[in-house]
Design a protein around this motif. Structure first.
Motif, PDB file in Angstrom:
ATOM      1  N   GLY A  71       0.817  -1.208   0.000  1.00  0.00           N
ATOM      2  CA  GLY A  71       0.000   0.000   0.000  1.00  0.00           C
ATOM      3  C   GLY A  71       0.852   1.260   0.000  1.00  0.00           C
ATOM      4  O   GLY A  71       0.546   2.232  -0.695  1.00  0.00           O
ATOM      5  N   TYR A  72       1.934   1.233   0.768  1.00  0.00           N
ATOM      6  CA  TYR A  72       2.850   2.368   0.792  1.00  0.00           C
ATOM      7  C   TYR A  72       3.492   2.556  -0.581  1.00  0.00           C
ATOM      8  O   TYR A  72       3.595   3.679  -1.079  1.00  0.00           O
ATOM      9  CB  TYR A  72       3.915   2.169   1.871  1.00  0.00           C
ATOM     10  N   ILE A  98       9.966   3.999   8.958  1.00  0.00           N
ATOM     11  CA  ILE A  98       9.074   3.195   9.797  1.00  0.00           C
ATOM     12  C   ILE A  98       7.994   4.092  10.398  1.00  0.00           C
ATOM     13  O   ILE A  98       6.825   3.710  10.466  1.00  0.00           O
ATOM     14  CB  ILE A  98       9.861   2.460  10.903  1.00  0.00           C
ATOM     15  N   GLY A  99       8.376   5.299  10.807  1.00  0.00           N
ATOM     16  CA  GLY A  99       7.395   6.252  11.324  1.00  0.00           C
ATOM     17  C   GLY A  99       6.312   6.582  10.317  1.00  0.00           C
ATOM     18  O   GLY A  99       5.127   6.662  10.653  1.00  0.00           O
ATOM     19  N   GLU A 100       6.710   6.766   9.052  1.00  0.00           N
ATOM     20  CA  GLU A 100       5.729   7.026   7.993  1.00  0.00           C
ATOM     21  C   GLU A 100       4.791   5.832   7.808  1.00  0.00           C
ATOM     22  O   GLU A 100       3.581   6.000   7.651  1.00  0.00           O
ATOM     23  CB  GLU A 100       6.433   7.304   6.663  1.00  0.00           C
ATOM     24  N   LEU A 101       5.348   4.635   7.825  1.00  0.00           N
ATOM     25  CA  LEU A 101       4.529   3.435   7.679  1.00  0.00           C
ATOM     26  C   LEU A 101       3.581   3.282   8.853  1.00  0.00           C
ATOM     27  O   LEU A 101       2.421   2.902   8.664  1.00  0.00           O
ATOM     28  CB  LEU A 101       5.418   2.191   7.564  1.00  0.00           C
ATOM     29  N   LEU A 120      10.043  -5.952  10.779  1.00  0.00           N
ATOM     30  CA  LEU A 120       9.302  -4.811  10.245  1.00  0.00           C
ATOM     31  C   LEU A 120       7.943  -4.659  10.918  1.00  0.00           C
ATOM     32  O   LEU A 120       7.551  -3.550  11.299  1.00  0.00           O
ATOM     33  CB  LEU A 120       9.106  -4.969   8.731  1.00  0.00           C
ATOM     34  N   TYR A 121       7.233  -5.758  11.071  1.00  0.00           N
ATOM     35  CA  TYR A 121       5.913  -5.694  11.674  1.00  0.00           C
ATOM     36  C   TYR A 121       5.994  -5.189  13.113  1.00  0.00           C
ATOM     37  O   TYR A 121       5.194  -4.345  13.531  1.00  0.00           O
ATOM     38  CB  TYR A 121       5.217  -7.055  11.619  1.00  0.00           C
ATOM     39  N   GLN A 122       6.968  -5.679  13.864  1.00  0.00           N
ATOM     40  CA  GLN A 122       7.126  -5.214  15.246  1.00  0.00           C
ATOM     41  C   GLN A 122       7.465  -3.724  15.297  1.00  0.00           C
ATOM     42  O   GLN A 122       6.977  -3.008  16.166  1.00  0.00           O
ATOM     43  CB  GLN A 122       8.185  -6.031  15.964  1.00  0.00           C
ATOM     44  N   TRP A 123       8.300  -3.268  14.384  1.00  0.00           N
ATOM     45  CA  TRP A 123       8.665  -1.845  14.352  1.00  0.00           C
ATOM     46  C   TRP A 123       7.464  -0.975  13.983  1.00  0.00           C
ATOM     47  O   TRP A 123       7.212   0.039  14.608  1.00  0.00           O
ATOM     48  CB  TRP A 123       9.805  -1.597  13.379  1.00  0.00           C
ATOM     49  N   VAL A 124       6.742  -1.382  12.937  1.00  0.00           N
ATOM     50  CA  VAL A 124       5.600  -0.590  12.465  1.00  0.00           C
ATOM     51  C   VAL A 124       4.495  -0.523  13.511  1.00  0.00           C
ATOM     52  O   VAL A 124       3.845   0.513  13.674  1.00  0.00           O
ATOM     53  CB  VAL A 124       5.069  -1.155  11.128  1.00  0.00           C
ATOM     54  N   THR A 125       4.295  -1.610  14.238  1.00  0.00           N
ATOM     55  CA  THR A 125       3.223  -1.639  15.238  1.00  0.00           C
ATOM     56  C   THR A 125       3.660  -1.117  16.603  1.00  0.00           C
ATOM     57  O   THR A 125       2.869  -1.104  17.539  1.00  0.00           O
ATOM     58  CB  THR A 125       2.668  -3.070  15.388  1.00  0.00           C
ATOM     59  N   GLY A 126       4.922  -0.688  16.723  1.00  0.00           N
ATOM     60  CA  GLY A 126       5.394  -0.129  17.974  1.00  0.00           C
ATOM     61  C   GLY A 126       5.763  -1.151  19.027  1.00  0.00           C
ATOM     62  O   GLY A 126       5.994  -0.802  20.188  1.00  0.00           O
ATOM     63  N   GLN A 127       5.846  -2.416  18.665  1.00  0.00           N
ATOM     64  CA  GLN A 127       6.217  -3.462  19.612  1.00  0.00           C
ATOM     65  C   GLN A 127       7.721  -3.498  19.868  1.00  0.00           C
ATOM     66  O   GLN A 127       8.164  -4.091  20.850  1.00  0.00           O
ATOM     67  CB  GLN A 127       5.750  -4.824  19.093  1.00  0.00           C
ATOM     68  N   ARG A 160       0.702   5.614   8.487  1.00  0.00           N
ATOM     69  CA  ARG A 160      -0.197   5.128   7.423  1.00  0.00           C
ATOM     70  C   ARG A 160      -1.096   4.008   7.934  1.00  0.00           C
ATOM     71  O   ARG A 160      -2.267   3.958   7.616  1.00  0.00           O
ATOM     72  CB  ARG A 160       0.612   4.677   6.231  1.00  0.00           C
ATOM     73  N   THR A 161      -0.547   3.109   8.735  1.00  0.00           N
ATOM     74  CA  THR A 161      -1.332   1.980   9.211  1.00  0.00           C
ATOM     75  C   THR A 161      -2.265   2.378  10.350  1.00  0.00           C
ATOM     76  O   THR A 161      -3.285   1.729  10.558  1.00  0.00           O
ATOM     77  CB  THR A 161      -0.427   0.814   9.683  1.00  0.00           C
ATOM     78  N   ALA A 162      -1.932   3.454  11.058  1.00  0.00           N
ATOM     79  CA  ALA A 162      -2.780   3.902  12.171  1.00  0.00           C
ATOM     80  C   ALA A 162      -4.036   4.609  11.665  1.00  0.00           C
ATOM     81  O   ALA A 162      -5.055   4.618  12.336  1.00  0.00           O
ATOM     82  CB  ALA A 162      -1.992   4.848  13.090  1.00  0.00           C
ATOM     83  N   GLY A 163      -3.936   5.187  10.460  1.00  0.00           N
ATOM     84  CA  GLY A 163      -5.057   5.981   9.956  1.00  0.00           C
ATOM     85  C   GLY A 163      -6.061   5.265   9.218  1.00  0.00           C
ATOM     86  O   GLY A 163      -6.655   4.356   9.162  1.00  0.00           O
TER      87      GLY A 163
END
Length: 87
Positions: free
Chosen positions: A32-33, A78-81, A60-67, A84-87
């Motif tokens: 999507g990005y 990662i912050g941009e991703l 990547l998944y752990q980083w994007v989800t803040g885990q 994007r996933t939070a919105g």
């Protein structure tokens, strides 16, 4: 990247890599990005996204989800991703 690879070929290759990950979640996040941003990326942004694509999906998944905290060299992307996933 090959020295003879055109920017268009590079974008196409990266688009495919973004959509064909090891997990469906990362397909959707990275694909999507890529759909939204890849065409407008300059060489530096392409380099950063290509480095991100080389990372492990689980990490990547752990980083994007803040885990987990991402490495500094890819933290801005990662912050941009994550946004994007939070919105």
């Amino acid at each position: 990247m090959s020295l003879t690879e055109s920017p268009e070929a590079r974008r196409k290759r990266m688009h495919i890599r973004a959509w064909r990950r090891g997990t469906k979640e990362m397909d959707l996040i990275l694909g999507g990005y890529a759909d939204a941003h890849l065409a407008g990326m300059d060489a530096a942004a392409l380099d950063a996204f290509e480095a991100l694509l080389a990372e492990d999906d689980h990490d990547l998944y752990q980083w994007v989800t803040g885990q987990a905290v991402p490495p500094a060299h890819i933290a801005p992307l990662i912050g941009e991703l994550a946004l994007r996933t939070a919105g």
